[in-house]
Design an enzyme around this catalytic site. Structure first.
Site, PDB file in Angstrom:
ATOM      1  N   SER A 146       0.724  -1.090  -0.065  1.00 53.66           N
ATOM      2  CA  SER A 146       0.158   0.038  -0.003  1.00 53.66           C
ATOM      3  C   SER A 146       0.644   1.314  -0.022  1.00 53.66           C
ATOM      4  O   SER A 146       2.052   1.270   0.343  1.00 53.66           O
ATOM      5  CB  SER A 146      -0.997  -0.190   1.380  1.00 53.66           C
ATOM      6  OG  SER A 146      -0.264   0.278   2.547  1.00 53.66           O
ATOM      7  N   LYS A 194       9.555  11.622  -5.502  1.00 53.95           N
ATOM      8  CA  LYS A 194       8.733  12.122  -4.433  1.00 53.95           C
ATOM      9  C   LYS A 194       9.522  12.720  -3.154  1.00 53.95           C
ATOM     10  O   LYS A 194       9.161  13.910  -2.718  1.00 53.95           O
ATOM     11  CB  LYS A 194       7.534  11.418  -3.768  1.00 53.95           C
ATOM     12  CG  LYS A 194       6.529  10.979  -4.878  1.00 53.95           C
ATOM     13  CD  LYS A 194       5.741   9.772  -4.478  1.00 53.95           C
ATOM     14  CE  LYS A 194       4.585   9.533  -5.517  1.00 53.95           C
ATOM     15  NZ  LYS A 194       3.801   8.481  -4.943  1.00 53.95           N
TER      16      LYS A 194
END
Length: 170
Positions: free
Chosen positions: A108, A122
């Site tokens: 996840s 990121k």
């Protein structure tokens, strides 16, 4: 708006955000009960529109325009993805702290480690020690604030008071 002061008062995070001109983004506002209320209100208030694209543009614009960018992400899911993705638009955050209970084994986004975010861009390559704290955020975040921002603020206030006292003595 000024209604925030009257409705929520000084105990509210929204109040202090409003008071200090800090934008509040809510990328998952249509999820759950709030989305249901918005749906029902859309029939009672013709023209009621929430522009989710402005939220995305706003947070991405802030990230892209920032000289330095840091992420302190409490929890995971949509919020973590939204904030990290905004930093992807500027080739990564300079500083990162994740605080959540999610584990990486299930694949996840919530459980993803900072290393995964570096691989996507990121978090900047070379970001000095991105951190993931495996803990319930409401338990540990106040401790993090007390030992970092609050400690720094108290030190600056003490220095300010000392300077003011010396000025008065002269």
């Amino acid at each position: 708006s000024s209604g925030i002061n009257a409705e929520y008062g000084e105990d509210s995070v929204l109040y202090w955000a409003w008071k200090n001109n800090i934008p509040v983004f809510c990328p998952a506002i249509t999820d759950g009960a709030v989305g249901d209320v918005m749906y029902f209100n859309s029939y009672e208030r013709e023209g009621f529109i929430v522009d989710l694209i402005q939220d995305i543009r706003g947070i991405n614009r802030m990230a892209v325009g920032a000289e330095k960018s840091g992420m302190i992400i409490l929890g995971g899911g949509v919020i973590k993805h939204h904030i990290a993705n905004a930093n992807l638009m500027r080739n990564g955050a300079d500083y990162t702290v994740y605080i959540n209970t999610a584990q990486p084994f299930d694949g996840s986004d919530s459980g993803a480690t900072p290393d995964e975010a570096v691989s996507w861009g990121k978090i900047k390559h070379g970001c000095k020690e991105p951190v993931k704290i495996y803990c319930e955020a409401t338990l540990v975040f106040p401790l993090v604030v007390a030992q970092t921002f609050a400690k720094y603020h108290r030190k600056k206030m003490a220095e300010h008071m000392l300077t003011a006292e010396k000025t008065q003595d002269e």
